[in-house]
Design a protein around this motif. Structure first.
Motif, PDB file in Angstrom:
ATOM      1  N   LEU A  35     -56.147 -21.736  51.924  1.00 46.79           N
ATOM      2  CA  LEU A  35     -56.328 -22.605  50.766  1.00 46.79           C
ATOM      3  C   LEU A  35     -55.030 -22.753  49.994  1.00 46.79           C
ATOM      4  O   LEU A  35     -54.669 -23.849  49.550  1.00 46.79           O
ATOM      5  CB  LEU A  35     -57.410 -22.027  49.842  1.00 46.79           C
ATOM      6  N   VAL A  36     -54.302 -21.616  49.861  1.00 49.44           N
ATOM      7  CA  VAL A  36     -53.032 -21.691  49.138  1.00 49.44           C
ATOM      8  C   VAL A  36     -52.061 -22.615  49.869  1.00 49.44           C
ATOM      9  O   VAL A  36     -51.406 -23.467  49.266  1.00 49.44           O
ATOM     10  CB  VAL A  36     -52.425 -20.289  48.970  1.00 49.44           C
ATOM     11  N   ASP A  39     -53.028 -26.220  49.469  1.00 44.93           N
ATOM     12  CA  ASP A  39     -52.744 -26.718  48.127  1.00 44.93           C
ATOM     13  C   ASP A  39     -51.255 -26.994  47.975  1.00 44.93           C
ATOM     14  O   ASP A  39     -50.850 -27.965  47.335  1.00 44.93           O
ATOM     15  CB  ASP A  39     -53.194 -25.686  47.086  1.00 44.93           C
ATOM     16  N   ARG A  40     -50.447 -26.136  48.600  1.00 46.67           N
ATOM     17  CA  ARG A  40     -48.995 -26.346  48.546  1.00 46.67           C
ATOM     18  C   ARG A  40     -48.639 -27.685  49.182  1.00 46.67           C
ATOM     19  O   ARG A  40     -47.895 -28.487  48.622  1.00 46.67           O
ATOM     20  CB  ARG A  40     -48.318 -25.204  49.283  1.00 46.67           C
ATOM     21  N   ARG A  42     -50.611 -30.194  49.606  1.00 42.99           N
ATOM     22  CA  ARG A  42     -51.163 -31.295  48.806  1.00 42.99           C
ATOM     23  C   ARG A  42     -50.227 -31.636  47.659  1.00 42.99           C
ATOM     24  O   ARG A  42     -49.975 -32.799  47.358  1.00 42.99           O
ATOM     25  CB  ARG A  42     -52.539 -30.882  48.283  1.00 42.99           C
ATOM     26  N   ASN A  43     -49.726 -30.594  46.967  1.00 45.47           N
ATOM     27  CA  ASN A  43     -48.835 -30.854  45.847  1.00 45.47           C
ATOM     28  C   ASN A  43     -47.525 -31.473  46.301  1.00 45.47           C
ATOM     29  O   ASN A  43     -46.980 -32.364  45.641  1.00 45.47           O
ATOM     30  CB  ASN A  43     -48.574 -29.555  45.078  1.00 45.47           C
TER      31      ASN A  43
ATOM     32  N   GLU B 165     -47.706 -17.789  43.873  1.00 42.80           N
ATOM     33  CA  GLU B 165     -47.421 -18.171  45.258  1.00 42.80           C
ATOM     34  C   GLU B 165     -46.856 -19.563  45.430  1.00 42.80           C
ATOM     35  O   GLU B 165     -46.400 -19.906  46.511  1.00 42.80           O
ATOM     36  CB  GLU B 165     -48.703 -18.047  46.081  1.00 42.80           C
ATOM     37  N   MET B 166     -46.935 -20.415  44.407  1.00 40.17           N
ATOM     38  CA  MET B 166     -46.405 -21.763  44.598  1.00 40.17           C
ATOM     39  C   MET B 166     -45.978 -22.364  43.274  1.00 40.17           C
ATOM     40  O   MET B 166     -46.301 -21.852  42.206  1.00 40.17           O
ATOM     41  CB  MET B 166     -47.441 -22.666  45.263  1.00 40.17           C
ATOM     42  N   THR B 168     -44.975 -26.437  41.411  1.00 31.69           N
ATOM     43  CA  THR B 168     -44.911 -27.877  41.614  1.00 31.69           C
ATOM     44  C   THR B 168     -44.634 -28.584  40.294  1.00 31.69           C
ATOM     45  O   THR B 168     -44.748 -27.984  39.225  1.00 31.69           O
ATOM     46  CB  THR B 168     -46.219 -28.386  42.234  1.00 31.69           C
ATOM     47  N   GLY B 228     -52.728 -17.379  43.616  1.00 32.78           N
ATOM     48  CA  GLY B 228     -53.407 -18.329  44.483  1.00 32.78           C
ATOM     49  C   GLY B 228     -52.948 -19.745  44.236  1.00 32.78           C
ATOM     50  O   GLY B 228     -51.818 -19.984  43.829  1.00 32.78           O
ATOM     51  N   GLU B 229     -53.853 -20.683  44.502  1.00 34.62           N
ATOM     52  CA  GLU B 229     -53.403 -22.067  44.404  1.00 34.62           C
ATOM     53  C   GLU B 229     -53.498 -22.576  42.976  1.00 34.62           C
ATOM     54  O   GLU B 229     -54.173 -22.015  42.141  1.00 34.62           O
ATOM     55  CB  GLU B 229     -54.125 -23.018  45.332  1.00 34.62           C
ATOM     56  N   LEU B 230     -52.777 -23.677  42.731  1.00 35.12           N
ATOM     57  CA  LEU B 230     -52.734 -24.240  41.391  1.00 35.12           C
ATOM     58  C   LEU B 230     -54.042 -24.931  41.053  1.00 35.12           C
ATOM     59  O   LEU B 230     -54.560 -24.791  39.957  1.00 35.12           O
ATOM     60  CB  LEU B 230     -51.599 -25.255  41.294  1.00 35.12           C
TER      61      LEU B 230
END
Lengths: 135, 461
Positions: A35-36, A39-40, A42-43, B165-166, B168, B228-230
């Protein structure tokens, strides 16, 4: 040594239980990781689309796109179209993984002996629903 | 990532004020896995039969399939009726709605008795719903807002958000810029943006930026950087009671009435429509009904009309489990001239499961007093406790419990380490119990105001 394991049903049961538990745990962890990553991606796509939109309108404009280890120059319009299609695919995949994650986590909870978390399998609700009940 | 895959937090909105009440030492019914009561457990002592019965009823409630059952706990004063009800409510936990009212509470000028009872019934049925939103949660690395050079140009802004982890960059529109400037979002803040409504909320400041300044304002809260994700999908499960839904829909700005408590009479049409809607949602899988418990103490104070209402209300399929308690024997039913066991008409008694409580024996009283001493934080030596148990046996359990704090204060006054016999003797002489007081009254009756000197009539209790 192996005969001891095979003869005793309790040990076999314990080994099977532990393997199930570990496999399930691995699946949940790898799903979360995926999922991470999605999402990366996607962004990154979203940022690219924004940049393309901001460029001045020019029919003949070409952009450099990177596919794996190749760089290809493609017209801007097709690049945006490809990116939007990609986004839709990614969103769909994220949805599927999230939907599958819930029953896996519920099973994990049950295997670990914790109490069920109730209510997460209900369908979603909006605050407007609560207020408009007598219409 | 769905919220429950991480740790589940139970958020307490109201700070609990720790005051010690008459039943605050009770943490549950004290049953083992086979529903057998342990003699002393979770604050409950003895009273084995009643607790066993209560355990079975608890299982019935947890299954949730039984609606509209009623139980009566009857017994002499001071035999643990309210204690069992408290134990049941603690064992059910915060998930099951538990409403406790007293029989006299339903008599009020603002609403009729049936309305008060209906509200109490609807308060004990919970509806579980799930709220689902997509949110973007992250730590602000940089927020950059450019004012336009020319007049009438829109502001442009860029927001860089990151998690562990990310990272943007987001382009901000005019409305978003406005809401972020209103919240005074700066680099280092952890924010949440709701994707559907566009509302942004500041959760706090990141720990990594705690050393940026030497002094921060008083309201600064430090939060860990999100993982985790945004963009996550957040699901929150709420349990509301049917009464709350009734009130919200009873008039415009109905939710304000929830806080003020001044709900007034709610029309039957509103209630019917809501029941239909909830049944619909249940079919669609959008809501879950959580039947709870309504505990009516001093149920002999209800009158005959209320009892008839109860007969009917228990028949509906959205009825909670009703637990009643009374210490009356064969008394007159309020509103009539007929007597009946417990002051309840026989047709309602027929629908009840009746649980009796018996008075405590000396050993059990000793244990209860020891538990109360611990709860009230009082050190007492063995002899004092033995004397107190004897006093409790001769007078009543409640009187002995009251003496505990009084003797603790006497002990503190003489700067003693723990309560001793002299303290108990002292407070025993100072505070009379019921039988000594009535004896005193009998002797000096003619000296009291408005006394009618009667020769042979008994004082009714």
């Amino acid at each position: 040594m192996s005969t001891i394991i095979e003869d005793n049903p309790l040990i076999k049961e314990a080994i099977r239980y532990l393997t199930d538990l570990e496999l399930l745990g691995e699946e949940v962890l790898s799903d979360k990781h995926q999922l991470v990553e999605l999402d990366r991606k996607r962004n990154a796509n979203r940022e690219a689309l924004r940049k393309l939109k901001q460029k001045p309108e020019n029919e003949k404009q070409k952009e450099w796109v990177c596919f794996g280890n190749m760089f290809i120059q493609m017209p801007t319009k097709s690049v945006s179209k490809k990116l939007t299609e990609d986004q839709i695919e990614i969103e769909k995949e994220i949805r599927t993984i999230q939907d599958n994650l819930k029953p896996k986590v519920a099973r994990l909870h049950k295997l670990e002996g914790e109490e069920d978390i109730s209510g997460f399998f209900l369908k979603g609700f909006t605050p407007a629903d609560l207020k408009n009940m007598t219409s | 990532m769905t919220e429950e895959a991480g740790k589940l937090e139970q958020i307490r909105d109201i700070t609990r004020i720790d005051r010690i009440g008459a039943h605050s030492h009770i943490r549950g019914l004290g049953l083992n896995d086979a529903l057998e009561p342990r003699h002393t457990s979770q604050g409950m002592v003895g009273q084995v039969q009643a607790r066993r019965a209560a355990g079975i009823i608890l299982e019935m409630i947890k299954e949730g399939k039984i609606a509209g059952r009623a139980i009566l706990i009857g017994g002499q004063p001071g035999t643990g009726k309210t204690a069992i009800a408290m134990g049941m409510s603690q064992s059910l936990g915060t998930d099951t709605p538990f409403t406790a009212i007293s029989g006299s509470e339903i008599f009020s000028l603002e609403m009729s008795r049936t309305e008060a009872l209906t509200q109490a019934f609807r308060k004990s049925i919970g509806v579980r719903i799930k709220e689902e939103t997509e949110i973007i949660e992250g730590e602000v690395v940089e927020i950059q807002i450019d004012r336009p050079v020319s007049e009438g140009g829109a502001k442009v802004g860029k927001l860089t958000l990151k998690t562990t982890e990310m990272e943007t960059i987001y382009d901000l529109g005019a409305k978003m810029i406005e809401s972020l400037t209103k919240e005074k979002v700066q680099a280092g803040d952890i924010i949440t943006i709701d994707k559907s409504s566009g509302r942004s909320t500041k959760l706090g400041r990141s720990y990594t930026r705690a050393r940026d300044y030497d002094a921060m304002g008083p309201q600064t809260k430090y939060v860990h950087c999100p993982e985790g994700e945004l963009q996550k999908r957040k699901e929150v499960v709420h349990t509301v009671s049917l009464h709350e839904i009734d009130v919200i829909n009873s008039r415009t700005q109905g939710f304000l009435a929830l806080f003020s408590g001044d709900t007034g009479e709610i029309k039957t049409e509103v209630r019917d429509q809501i029941s239909i809607k909830i049944a619909e949602w249940r079919e669609e899988g959008k809501a879950d009904i959580v039947p709870g418990v309504l505990f009516i103490d001093e149920v002999h104070m209800l009158d005959i009309e209320c009892f008839s209402f109860l007969n009917r209300a228990l028949e509906s399929d959205m009825a909670p489990i009703l637990i009643m308690a009374t210490n009356r024997g064969i008394t007159k039913i309020r509103g009539t001239n007929y007597t009946s066991p417990h002051g309840i008409p026989i047709d309602l008694l027929d629908r009840l499961l009746i649980v009796s409580t018996v008075p405590y024996d000396e050993k059990e009283m000793h244990k209860i007093l020891a538990i109360r001493c611990e709860e009230e934080d009082v050190e007492m030596n063995e002899e004092a406790l033995a004397i107190l148990t004897k006093i409790g046996g001769e007078t009543s359990l409640r009187y002995a419990i009251q003496l505990i704090t009084a003797s603790a204060l006497t002990c503190r006054k003489r700067k003693g380490a723990e309560v001793e016999i002299q303290d108990i003797k002292r407070v025993y002489a100072l505070f009379l119990d019921e039988s000594r007081s009535s004896q005193f009254l009998k002797e000096y009756q003619k000296d009291f105001m408005f006394s009618e000197i009667q020769t042979d009539t008994d004082n009714s209790k």
